[in-house]
Write a protein that holds these residues in place. Structure first.
Motif, short mmCIF file in Angstrom:
data_model
loop_
_atom_site.label_atom_id
_atom_site.label_comp_id
_atom_site.label_asym_id
_atom_site.label_seq_id
_atom_site.Cartn_x
_atom_site.Cartn_y
_atom_site.Cartn_z
N GLU A 1 -2.53 4.31 -9.49
CA GLU A 1 -1.44 4.90 -8.73
C GLU A 1 -1.43 6.42 -8.88
O GLU A 1 -1.16 7.15 -7.93
N LYS B 1 2.76 3.96 -5.65
CA LYS B 1 4.03 3.52 -6.23
C LYS B 1 4.25 4.28 -7.52
O LYS B 1 3.40 4.28 -8.41
N GLU C 1 9.38 -1.06 -0.06
CA GLU C 1 8.34 -1.50 -1.01
C GLU C 1 8.03 -0.44 -2.07
O GLU C 1 7.11 -0.60 -2.85
N GLU C 2 8.81 0.66 -2.07
CA GLU C 2 8.74 1.75 -3.05
C GLU C 2 7.48 2.61 -2.94
O GLU C 2 7.04 3.21 -3.91
N TYR C 3 6.94 2.70 -1.74
CA TYR C 3 5.81 3.60 -1.53
C TYR C 3 6.31 5.03 -1.31
O TYR C 3 7.38 5.25 -0.74
#
Length: 194
Positions: free
Chosen positions: A3, A14, A122-124
């Motif tokens: 990430e 993320k 989705e917390e991107y």
């Protein structure tokens, strides 16, 4: 690709995995101590902040409170000054040149969130580099967005929202920030920039 690698490559990533969350928490601990020191403890503040940042010149002054995400993605040049409440979301590189003045309540956001809500849920997020040239003055309350480059010798007016690149040797203001005029030799004869 981790990430962190995605973050630094400008890809969707993320931010709440163990590695990135841990690095942000580390920065917050240092900044908590930095921001809590007495005003006279300038040497102690500099000793705390210098190892957190990616690079500093020999001469710099950061007024507390100061906030950032990681610290290591921030490079500041020689003779740097930032006033109170400087915030840098340094999820990608933030490169600041020599002789730069940052007014109070300025925010630099290398981080952003996708336009489509499903990706946000989705917390991107994503992050693009920010570059500020030499001899730049950024007025109080300005916001600089992901991917922006500000050219040498430029003034960004107070309260501006910088969403696109700004060239060298100009005065730019507004929301969105736009060039209002060039800086010329005539400016040497006056102290204001109207």
């Amino acid at each position: 690709m981790t990430e962190k690698e995605k973050m630094l490559a400008g890809k969707l990533y993320k931010a709440f995995g163990e590695e990135l969350l841990g690095e942000r928490q580390h920065a917050k601990e240092i900044l908590f101590e930095f921001n809590a020191l007495r005003p006279s403890e300038i040497d102690q503040r500099n000793a705390l902040i210098k190892p957190l940042l990616g690079r500093t010149g020999a001469k710099f002054f950061i007024e507390p409170p100061f906030r950032c995400d990681y610290g290591y993605n921030i490079s500041i040049g020689e003779n740097f000054y930032s006033n109170y409440n400087f915030t840098v979301l340094d999820c990608n590189t933030v490169t600041i040149g020599d002789n730069v003045l940052i007014g109070p309540n300025v925010s630099i956001f290398a981080a952003g969130h996708p336009a489509h809500y499903e990706l946000r849920v989705e917390e991107y997020e994503y992050a693009y580099p920010v570059t500020i040239g030499n001899n730049v003055w950024i007025g109080g309350g300005a916001i600089i967005n992901p991917g922006v480059t500000i050219g040498d010798n430029t003034i960004i007016g107070s309260g501006s929202a910088v969403t696109k690149d700004i060239p060298a040797n100009v005065i730019a203001v507004g929301n969105p920030c736009r060039v209002i005029r060039e800086i010329t030799e005539d400016d040497k004869g006056q102290y204001d920039h109207k």
